[in-house]
Design a protein around this motif. Sequence first.
Motif, mmCIF file in Angstrom:
data_model
loop_
_atom_site.group_PDB
_atom_site.id
_atom_site.type_symbol
_atom_site.label_atom_id
_atom_site.label_comp_id
_atom_site.label_asym_id
_atom_site.label_seq_id
_atom_site.Cartn_x
_atom_site.Cartn_y
_atom_site.Cartn_z
ATOM 1 N N ALA A 176 -1.885 -4.889 -7.212
ATOM 2 C CA ALA A 176 -2.050 -3.466 -7.523
ATOM 3 C C ALA A 176 -3.530 -3.111 -7.586
ATOM 4 O O ALA A 176 -3.957 -2.060 -7.076
ATOM 5 C CB ALA A 176 -1.361 -3.132 -8.844
ATOM 6 N N ILE A 177 -4.316 -3.984 -8.213
ATOM 7 C CA ILE A 177 -5.763 -3.748 -8.314
ATOM 8 C C ILE A 177 -6.402 -3.726 -6.929
ATOM 9 O O ILE A 177 -7.207 -2.836 -6.611
ATOM 10 C CB ILE A 177 -6.416 -4.831 -9.195
ATOM 11 N N ALA B 106 1.637 -1.808 -11.363
ATOM 12 C CA ALA B 106 2.245 -2.932 -10.649
ATOM 13 C C ALA B 106 3.738 -3.025 -10.955
ATOM 14 O O ALA B 106 4.552 -3.266 -10.057
ATOM 15 C CB ALA B 106 1.547 -4.233 -11.041
ATOM 16 N N ASN B 107 4.114 -2.814 -12.213
ATOM 17 C CA ASN B 107 5.517 -2.891 -12.607
ATOM 18 C C ASN B 107 6.332 -1.738 -12.046
ATOM 19 O O ASN B 107 7.560 -1.840 -11.916
ATOM 20 C CB ASN B 107 5.637 -2.913 -14.130
ATOM 21 N N THR B 108 5.681 -0.653 -11.718
ATOM 22 C CA THR B 108 6.369 0.462 -11.060
ATOM 23 C C THR B 108 6.612 0.160 -9.592
ATOM 24 O O THR B 108 7.650 0.521 -9.035
ATOM 25 C CB THR B 108 5.523 1.746 -11.179
ATOM 26 N N CYS B 109 5.646 -0.534 -8.976
ATOM 27 C CA CYS B 109 5.703 -0.777 -7.528
ATOM 28 C C CYS B 109 6.375 -2.094 -7.161
ATOM 29 O O CYS B 109 6.588 -2.366 -5.970
ATOM 30 C CB CYS B 109 4.283 -0.771 -6.952
ATOM 31 N N THR C 17 -2.330 5.340 -16.565
ATOM 32 C CA THR C 17 -1.525 4.127 -16.437
ATOM 33 C C THR C 17 -2.405 2.899 -16.257
ATOM 34 O O THR C 17 -3.403 2.938 -15.526
ATOM 35 C CB THR C 17 -0.541 4.252 -15.254
ATOM 36 N N SER C 18 -2.033 1.822 -16.907
ATOM 37 C CA SER C 18 -2.737 0.561 -16.713
ATOM 38 C C SER C 18 -2.379 -0.010 -15.348
ATOM 39 O O SER C 18 -1.375 0.371 -14.740
ATOM 40 C CB SER C 18 -2.350 -0.442 -17.810
ATOM 41 N N ARG C 19 -3.192 -0.920 -14.872
ATOM 42 C CA ARG C 19 -2.891 -1.546 -13.579
ATOM 43 C C ARG C 19 -1.585 -2.350 -13.673
ATOM 44 O O ARG C 19 -0.827 -2.442 -12.708
ATOM 45 C CB ARG C 19 -4.044 -2.457 -13.158
ATOM 46 N N GLU C 20 -1.320 -2.922 -14.849
ATOM 47 C CA GLU C 20 -0.078 -3.681 -15.028
ATOM 48 C C GLU C 20 1.135 -2.767 -14.920
ATOM 49 O O GLU C 20 2.127 -3.109 -14.270
ATOM 50 C CB GLU C 20 -0.082 -4.389 -16.387
ATOM 51 N N ASP C 21 1.067 -1.586 -15.557
ATOM 52 C CA ASP C 21 2.184 -0.645 -15.476
ATOM 53 C C ASP C 21 2.372 -0.147 -14.050
ATOM 54 O O ASP C 21 3.512 0.027 -13.583
ATOM 55 C CB ASP C 21 1.971 0.532 -16.422
ATOM 56 N N ARG D 166 0.839 -1.200 0.000
ATOM 57 C CA ARG D 166 0.000 0.000 0.000
ATOM 58 C C ARG D 166 0.874 1.251 0.000
ATOM 59 O O ARG D 166 0.584 2.228 -0.705
ATOM 60 C CB ARG D 166 -0.930 0.013 1.205
ATOM 61 N N ALA D 167 1.958 1.237 0.772
ATOM 62 C CA ALA D 167 2.870 2.374 0.807
ATOM 63 C C ALA D 167 3.563 2.560 -0.543
ATOM 64 O O ALA D 167 3.789 3.688 -0.995
ATOM 65 C CB ALA D 167 3.907 2.179 1.914
ATOM 66 N N ARG D 168 3.883 1.443 -1.208
ATOM 67 C CA ARG D 168 4.540 1.543 -2.516
ATOM 68 C C ARG D 168 3.617 2.133 -3.575
ATOM 69 O O ARG D 168 4.036 2.941 -4.413
ATOM 70 C CB ARG D 168 5.031 0.157 -2.956
#
Length: 247
Positions: free
Chosen positions: A199-200, A189-192, A183-187, A156-158
């Motif tokens: 991520a969702i 997630a890939n950031t975090c 941003t897509s949820r996948e992107d 959550r912090a990320r």
Amino acid sequence: MIVIKEYNKQDIADSMSELWVLLTEDQKQYLAENTEFNIYSKNELIYIEAESPKYIYCLTKGKVKVFKSGASGRTQIVRFIRPTGMFGYRAAFADEDYMTGASAFEESTICTVPVSVIKNIIIQNNKVAIFFIKQLAAMLGDADLLTVNLTQKHIRARVADSLLAMKDKYGVEDDGMTLSIYTSREDLANTCGMTTSNAIRTLSALAAEKVVGLEGKRIKILDEKKLQTRASKGELVGGNEMGECMI
């Protein structure tokens, strides 16, 4: 990729304003004679991992993501580039192949300069050398911070960190809340550094708390103070690989 045929010195000056002001008139002319503008479509690759650097890039318009492929097949987005931001130069200065790849997050116009041209200017102009040293030092600091966030913060912090970073990088739309990056949820997630499903779930939890609002790929920051609180709290207290613990 589409090559733009018509442009002038002012276009180059606007694209790389921070670097341009450090150049002599002769160096400006030299740079202008060796610069090219290209348009990349959404998701088009600009350079790939293990490729030998030939150019240094400056984003004129649009958004670019820099990413690294992981051993598990998961992609980690390591940074987003904002307009006038330069990228693709670390490997060139280290005389090694790219460790990352870069692609257009949306249709983007990019100013492209051969590595040899920039290196020749650096030899002649120590102000340009200092400029790139500062850029590399800032990049190293960002990398250190990313490492700490991915290893010591729960998801959550990320996510909160990433949303605040996107706001800082690209700003918000006229409503003052909607991030100017879809941003897509996948992107995200890939950031975090997490799975798309996590991520969702995390975004949904933040939405339920009225911290963010969700409309497809549009994300609104409804309560920035609470989001900052989420980002600053939450040390990793256990969990599986990639620090995916309970949210």
